[in-house]
Scaffold this motif. Structure first.
Motif, PDB file in Angstrom:
ATOM      1  N   TYR A 297       0.788  -1.070  -0.202  1.00  0.00           N
ATOM      2  CA  TYR A 297      -0.008  -0.019  -0.080  1.00  0.00           C
ATOM      3  C   TYR A 297       1.020   1.321  -0.054  1.00  0.00           C
ATOM      4  O   TYR A 297       1.911   1.417   0.765  1.00  0.00           O
ATOM      5  CB  TYR A 297      -0.945   0.116   1.328  1.00  0.00           C
ATOM      6  CG  TYR A 297      -2.141   0.691   0.947  1.00  0.00           C
ATOM      7  CD1 TYR A 297      -3.324   0.233   0.399  1.00  0.00           C
ATOM      8  CD2 TYR A 297      -2.406   2.173   1.321  1.00  0.00           C
ATOM      9  CE1 TYR A 297      -4.160   0.839  -0.066  1.00  0.00           C
ATOM     10  CE2 TYR A 297      -3.397   2.771   1.093  1.00  0.00           C
ATOM     11  CZ  TYR A 297      -4.364   2.367   0.610  1.00  0.00           C
ATOM     12  OH  TYR A 297      -5.475   3.022   0.335  1.00  0.00           O
TER      13      TYR A 297
ATOM     14  N   LYS B 213       2.179   5.139   0.571  1.00  0.00           N
ATOM     15  CA  LYS B 213       2.306   6.454   1.359  1.00  0.00           C
ATOM     16  C   LYS B 213       2.628   7.360   0.583  1.00  0.00           C
ATOM     17  O   LYS B 213       3.735   7.552   0.286  1.00  0.00           O
ATOM     18  CB  LYS B 213       3.027   5.967   2.809  1.00  0.00           C
ATOM     19  CG  LYS B 213       3.152   7.260   3.621  1.00  0.00           C
ATOM     20  CD  LYS B 213       1.806   7.839   4.269  1.00  0.00           C
ATOM     21  CE  LYS B 213       2.266   9.051   4.996  1.00  0.00           C
ATOM     22  NZ  LYS B 213       0.823   9.704   5.221  1.00  0.00           N
TER      23      LYS B 213
ATOM     24  N   ALA C 190       6.907   6.688   8.601  1.00  0.00           N
ATOM     25  CA  ALA C 190       5.447   7.114   8.131  1.00  0.00           C
ATOM     26  C   ALA C 190       4.787   5.760   7.160  1.00  0.00           C
ATOM     27  O   ALA C 190       3.605   5.560   7.176  1.00  0.00           O
ATOM     28  CB  ALA C 190       5.723   8.290   7.186  1.00  0.00           C
TER      29      ALA C 190
ATOM     30  N   ARG D  40       3.693   3.014   9.578  1.00  0.00           N
ATOM     31  CA  ARG D  40       2.599   3.183  10.424  1.00  0.00           C
ATOM     32  C   ARG D  40       1.258   3.137   9.397  1.00  0.00           C
ATOM     33  O   ARG D  40       0.151   2.785   9.826  1.00  0.00           O
ATOM     34  CB  ARG D  40       2.417   4.578  10.915  1.00  0.00           C
ATOM     35  CG  ARG D  40       3.298   4.474  12.133  1.00  0.00           C
ATOM     36  CD  ARG D  40       3.229   6.109  12.873  1.00  0.00           C
ATOM     37  NE  ARG D  40       4.336   6.950  12.162  1.00  0.00           N
ATOM     38  CZ  ARG D  40       3.859   8.088  11.632  1.00  0.00           C
ATOM     39  NH1 ARG D  40       2.471   8.442  11.285  1.00  0.00           N
ATOM     40  NH2 ARG D  40       4.702   8.847  10.943  1.00  0.00           N
ATOM     41  N   LYS D  41       1.357   3.687   8.041  1.00  0.00           N
ATOM     42  CA  LYS D  41       0.457   3.408   7.114  1.00  0.00           C
ATOM     43  C   LYS D  41       0.023   1.733   6.609  1.00  0.00           C
ATOM     44  O   LYS D  41      -1.122   1.698   6.884  1.00  0.00           O
ATOM     45  CB  LYS D  41       0.827   4.168   5.933  1.00  0.00           C
ATOM     46  CG  LYS D  41      -0.131   4.180   4.534  1.00  0.00           C
ATOM     47  CD  LYS D  41      -1.127   4.992   4.503  1.00  0.00           C
ATOM     48  CE  LYS D  41      -2.005   5.155   3.307  1.00  0.00           C
ATOM     49  NZ  LYS D  41      -2.741   6.149   2.956  1.00  0.00           N
ATOM     50  N   ARG D  42       1.142   1.252   6.651  1.00  0.00           N
ATOM     51  CA  ARG D  42       0.733   0.030   6.235  1.00  0.00           C
ATOM     52  C   ARG D  42       0.357  -1.133   7.379  1.00  0.00           C
ATOM     53  O   ARG D  42      -0.276  -2.020   7.449  1.00  0.00           O
ATOM     54  CB  ARG D  42       2.294  -0.742   5.591  1.00  0.00           C
ATOM     55  CG  ARG D  42       2.375  -0.299   4.251  1.00  0.00           C
ATOM     56  CD  ARG D  42       3.689  -0.837   3.792  1.00  0.00           C
ATOM     57  NE  ARG D  42       3.641  -0.054   2.563  1.00  0.00           N
ATOM     58  CZ  ARG D  42       5.013  -0.328   1.729  1.00  0.00           C
ATOM     59  NH1 ARG D  42       5.998  -0.727   2.133  1.00  0.00           N
ATOM     60  NH2 ARG D  42       4.899   0.337   0.725  1.00  0.00           N
TER      61      ARG D  42
ATOM     62  N   LYS E 278      -2.041   0.022   9.463  1.00  0.00           N
ATOM     63  CA  LYS E 278      -3.392   0.350   9.827  1.00  0.00           C
ATOM     64  C   LYS E 278      -4.195  -0.651   8.839  1.00  0.00           C
ATOM     65  O   LYS E 278      -3.858  -0.812   7.722  1.00  0.00           O
ATOM     66  CB  LYS E 278      -3.688   1.831   9.549  1.00  0.00           C
ATOM     67  CG  LYS E 278      -3.489   2.645  10.708  1.00  0.00           C
ATOM     68  CD  LYS E 278      -4.541   3.498  11.129  1.00  0.00           C
ATOM     69  CE  LYS E 278      -4.233   4.311  12.259  1.00  0.00           C
ATOM     70  NZ  LYS E 278      -5.270   4.830  12.855  1.00  0.00           N
TER      71      LYS E 278
ATOM     72  N   GLN F  93      -6.615  -1.155   5.841  1.00  0.00           N
ATOM     73  CA  GLN F  93      -6.913  -0.057   4.606  1.00  0.00           C
ATOM     74  C   GLN F  93      -8.426  -0.332   4.127  1.00  0.00           C
ATOM     75  O   GLN F  93      -8.968  -1.268   4.037  1.00  0.00           O
ATOM     76  CB  GLN F  93      -6.064  -0.526   3.467  1.00  0.00           C
ATOM     77  CG  GLN F  93      -4.358  -0.110   3.872  1.00  0.00           C
ATOM     78  CD  GLN F  93      -4.065   1.008   4.264  1.00  0.00           C
ATOM     79  OE1 GLN F  93      -4.590   2.143   3.784  1.00  0.00           O
ATOM     80  NE2 GLN F  93      -3.290   1.254   5.533  1.00  0.00           N
TER      81      GLN F  93
ATOM     82  N   THR G 121      -7.513   5.144   4.381  1.00  0.00           N
ATOM     83  CA  THR G 121      -6.865   5.225   5.433  1.00  0.00           C
ATOM     84  C   THR G 121      -5.782   6.420   5.418  1.00  0.00           C
ATOM     85  O   THR G 121      -4.951   6.286   4.588  1.00  0.00           O
ATOM     86  CB  THR G 121      -6.342   3.980   6.031  1.00  0.00           C
ATOM     87  OG1 THR G 121      -7.228   2.842   6.028  1.00  0.00           O
ATOM     88  CG2 THR G 121      -5.820   4.222   7.129  1.00  0.00           C
ATOM     89  N   ASN G 122      -5.931   7.256   6.541  1.00  0.00           N
ATOM     90  CA  ASN G 122      -4.817   8.605   6.420  1.00  0.00           C
ATOM     91  C   ASN G 122      -4.010   8.398   7.743  1.00  0.00           C
ATOM     92  O   ASN G 122      -4.450   8.063   8.849  1.00  0.00           O
ATOM     93  CB  ASN G 122      -5.606  10.014   6.463  1.00  0.00           C
ATOM     94  CG  ASN G 122      -6.103  10.071   4.841  1.00  0.00           C
ATOM     95  OD1 ASN G 122      -5.660   9.572   3.993  1.00  0.00           O
ATOM     96  ND2 ASN G 122      -7.432  10.595   4.919  1.00  0.00           N
ATOM     97  N   VAL G 123      -2.802   8.633   7.722  1.00  0.00           N
ATOM     98  CA  VAL G 123      -1.901   8.393   8.993  1.00  0.00           C
ATOM     99  C   VAL G 123      -1.140   9.799   8.793  1.00  0.00           C
ATOM    100  O   VAL G 123      -0.767  10.091   7.602  1.00  0.00           O
ATOM    101  CB  VAL G 123      -1.196   7.213   9.079  1.00  0.00           C
ATOM    102  CG1 VAL G 123      -1.778   6.048   9.383  1.00  0.00           C
ATOM    103  CG2 VAL G 123      -0.194   7.002   7.881  1.00  0.00           C
TER     104      VAL G 123
ATOM    105  N   THR H 171       1.962  12.050   8.592  1.00  0.00           N
ATOM    106  CA  THR H 171       3.136  11.858   7.983  1.00  0.00           C
ATOM    107  C   THR H 171       4.481  11.844   8.951  1.00  0.00           C
ATOM    108  O   THR H 171       5.229  11.160   8.937  1.00  0.00           O
ATOM    109  CB  THR H 171       3.671  13.098   6.904  1.00  0.00           C
ATOM    110  OG1 THR H 171       2.512  12.752   5.846  1.00  0.00           O
ATOM    111  CG2 THR H 171       4.793  12.614   6.266  1.00  0.00           C
TER     112      THR H 171
END
Length: 142
Positions: free
Chosen positions: A89, A91, A109, A112-114, A116, A118, A125-127, A129
């Motif tokens: 996924y 970012k 960053a 943390r994105k991966r 969560k 999706q 899904t936003n995290v 930066t």
């Protein structure tokens, strides 16, 4: 053209400014305002700075999770091709921000994105930066 019975002057009613005396219509009034501004050196209002969505679309967005061998970043997003289906996924951040980030910040960053889930509820899904620690606070990365 209506004429005021008390003063004998012509006037018109502007829906925004209300009653304006001494002018037949808005064109005549605007010409007088421009003439006054030119004579007295009044500068026109500057245009509003571009921002928001316009600026957002002008930026070049890149995927900081897939850095190429030559040091550049892959463009943001994935296609429905089989080759892209295996990609993790993305970012995505603007290219200018990606260049400013350190390697550790980029890794954090992306991690943390991966981590969560999706597409929960059909929404992306936003995290953040940068972590709150970067801004002076603490954050738990689960």
């Amino acid at each position: 053209m209506p004429i005021d019975k008390k003063t004998g002057k012509a006037f018109f009613v502007d829906p925004i400014m209300g009653r304006i005396e001494g002018y037949k219509n808005i064109k005549e009034f605007n010409k007088a305002v421009q003439k006054y501004n030119k004579k007295h050196g009044v500068k026109p209002l500057t245009k509003k700075k571009e921002g928001g969505l316009t600026e957002w679309f002008k930026q070049k967005w890149v995927d900081i999770g897939s850095k190429r061998a030559d040091g550049s970043f892959a463009p943001c997003g994935r296609s429905k091709q089989k080759a892209d289906a295996k990609r993790k996924y993305p970012k995505c951040v603007p290219l200018a921000k990606a260049r400013r980030m350190t390697e550790g910040q980029r890794r954090s960053a992306v991690k943390r994105k991966r981590a969560k889930a999706q597409g929960v509820g059909g929404k992306p899904t936003n995290v953040s930066t940068f972590t709150k620690k970067y801004y002076g606070g603490m954050i738990n990365i689960n």
